[in-house]
Design an enzyme around this catalytic site. Structure first.
Site, short mmCIF file in Angstrom:
data_model
loop_
_atom_site.label_atom_id
_atom_site.label_comp_id
_atom_site.label_asym_id
_atom_site.label_seq_id
_atom_site.Cartn_x
_atom_site.Cartn_y
_atom_site.Cartn_z
N SER A 174 -13.23 -3.57 -1.06
CA SER A 174 -12.58 -5.01 -2.05
C SER A 174 -12.27 -6.52 -1.08
CB SER A 174 -11.84 -4.92 -2.95
OG SER A 174 -11.91 -3.76 -3.67
N1 SAH Z 1 -11.88 0.33 -3.69
C1 SAH Z 1 -12.19 0.59 -2.57
C2 SAH Z 1 -13.90 -0.15 -3.61
C3 SAH Z 1 -14.43 -0.68 -4.62
S1 SAH Z 1 -15.76 -0.50 -4.75
C4 SAH Z 1 -12.14 -0.25 -1.72
O1 SAH Z 1 -11.96 -1.18 -1.38
O2 SAH Z 1 -12.40 0.60 -0.87
C5 SAH Z 1 -15.51 0.62 -6.31
C6 SAH Z 1 -15.94 1.99 -5.54
O3 SAH Z 1 -16.52 2.72 -7.02
C7 SAH Z 1 -17.56 2.15 -4.89
O4 SAH Z 1 -16.75 2.76 -3.24
C8 SAH Z 1 -18.40 2.67 -6.10
O5 SAH Z 1 -18.66 4.20 -5.17
C9 SAH Z 1 -17.36 3.60 -6.58
N2 SAH Z 1 -17.72 4.39 -8.05
C10 SAH Z 1 -18.02 3.13 -8.65
N3 SAH Z 1 -18.73 3.69 -10.28
C11 SAH Z 1 -17.37 5.45 -10.54
C12 SAH Z 1 -17.58 6.26 -10.56
N4 SAH Z 1 -17.89 6.18 -11.91
N5 SAH Z 1 -16.60 7.62 -10.01
C13 SAH Z 1 -16.31 7.17 -9.20
N6 SAH Z 1 -16.10 6.37 -8.16
C14 SAH Z 1 -17.16 5.32 -8.40
#
Ligand code: SAH
Length: 294
Positions: A130
């Protein structure tokens, strides 16, 4: 310094032009905020590939970015990134400023990406880290519930950046849990954390990263004072509501194409209060297969 962020978020609607934006445009050209225009291509021209338009749309806040401004000001250190977020009213909390200074964002973004630009960056697997202003916003919204000794859950932990910030805030007596459904991202998040100021907390076990479906939360360490969800849920996940402590708070983007960042408070009597903080754009909270095929 004037605090702009709360006013700005009140106009986080995709189709309206924020009066604040108009004001800034007409009063001071150096203070022009506008939705970021993402770069059209995600790789170098030597290795031209089609952009992932869905990912490029994850601004995350639809009406706020300082990247445009930062591009001109040589945004080349983590400290400067934090100072700019303070200067433009995104960070008002000293504690959030200190933790974002302590956890260097450059350790969490892929090589050769501009670590301190105020925009999300692709991290592979159709996911992004993000934007700094969204990390700052979520940290501030959760700050009260990230006191030393408290328990925090980060769903969709991706690079591990925000989970590390949570761990620093709750300290060695608290717990910070990251849940991510892409095993490769969990592995790389652990590598990132090991290079960061949060490494001792990972070693000690007060910070841990797990592979799992975050829609189910992480019941082993529930209930939580703070839950952050880093991907947009089509609707409020019941399991996460259940794992919130009375008195606890969850910050979660909800929606499909149009998403709102919701602040969910579980009151001491167990009832739930929900308010919308701003319009945002996140990658979806979904199944691993759906994400990899998107
Ligand atoms: N907050 C993190 C990543 C944001 S992107 C950062 O800033 O680094 C959103 C993340 O959610 C991604 O890594 C994606 O793989 C994860 N994601 C999406 N659906 C998910 C689920 N059902 N369970 C766990 N992770 C999930």
């Amino acid at each position: 310094m004037m605090n702009l962020s709360s006013t700005m978020k009140a106009y986080g609607c995709r189709y309206c032009v924020s009066p604040l934006k108009q004001l800034l445009h007409t009063t001071n050209h150096h203070l022009r905020f506008r939705p970021r225009s993402p770069p059209l291509f995600s790789s170098s021209f030597n290795n031209l590939k089609l952009p992932n338009f869905n990912l490029l749309l994850t601004y995350n806040s639809l009406f706020f970015t300082t990247e445009h401004l930062w591009g001109r000001s040589g945004m080349n250190t983590n400290k400067k990134m934090v100072e700019h977020l303070q200067q433009y009213g995104v960070i008002s909390s000293e504690k959030v400023a200190r933790v974002m200074e302590t956890i260097d964002r450059a350790l969490f973004v892929p090589d050769r990406t501009p670590a301190y630009a105020d925009c999300p960056q692709e991290i592979g697997y159709n996911a992004t880290i993000s934007a700094p202003h969204m990390h700052a916003t979520c940290l501030q919204l959760l700050e009260e519930k990230l006191q030393p000794g408290m328990h925090a859950l980060d769903v969709g932990s991706g690079t591990g950046y925000l989970t590390s910030c949570f761990a620093m805030m709750v300290g060695p007596q608290g717990r910070a849990i990251g849940v991510e459904h892409i095993p490769e991202l969990v592995a790389s998040s652990i590598n990132n954390i090991e290079k960061s100021a949060a490494a001792p907390l990972l070693k000690k076990g007060s910070l841990s990263m797990h592979v799992g479906d975050g829609r189910e939360g992480w019941p082993e360490c529930a209930p939580y004072d703070a839950i952050h969800v880093g991907a947009a849920a089509p609707e409020m996940p019941q399991a996460l509501l259940d794992q919130l402590k009375p008195g606890g708070r969850m910050v979660i983007p909800v929606g499909n194409i149009f998403q709102d960042l919701k602040v969910v408070d579980k009151n001491p009597d167990g009832s739930i209060s929900i308010r919308s903080e701003s319009s945002v754009r996140y990658v979806p909270l979904t199944s691993r297969d759906a994400q990899l095929q998107s």
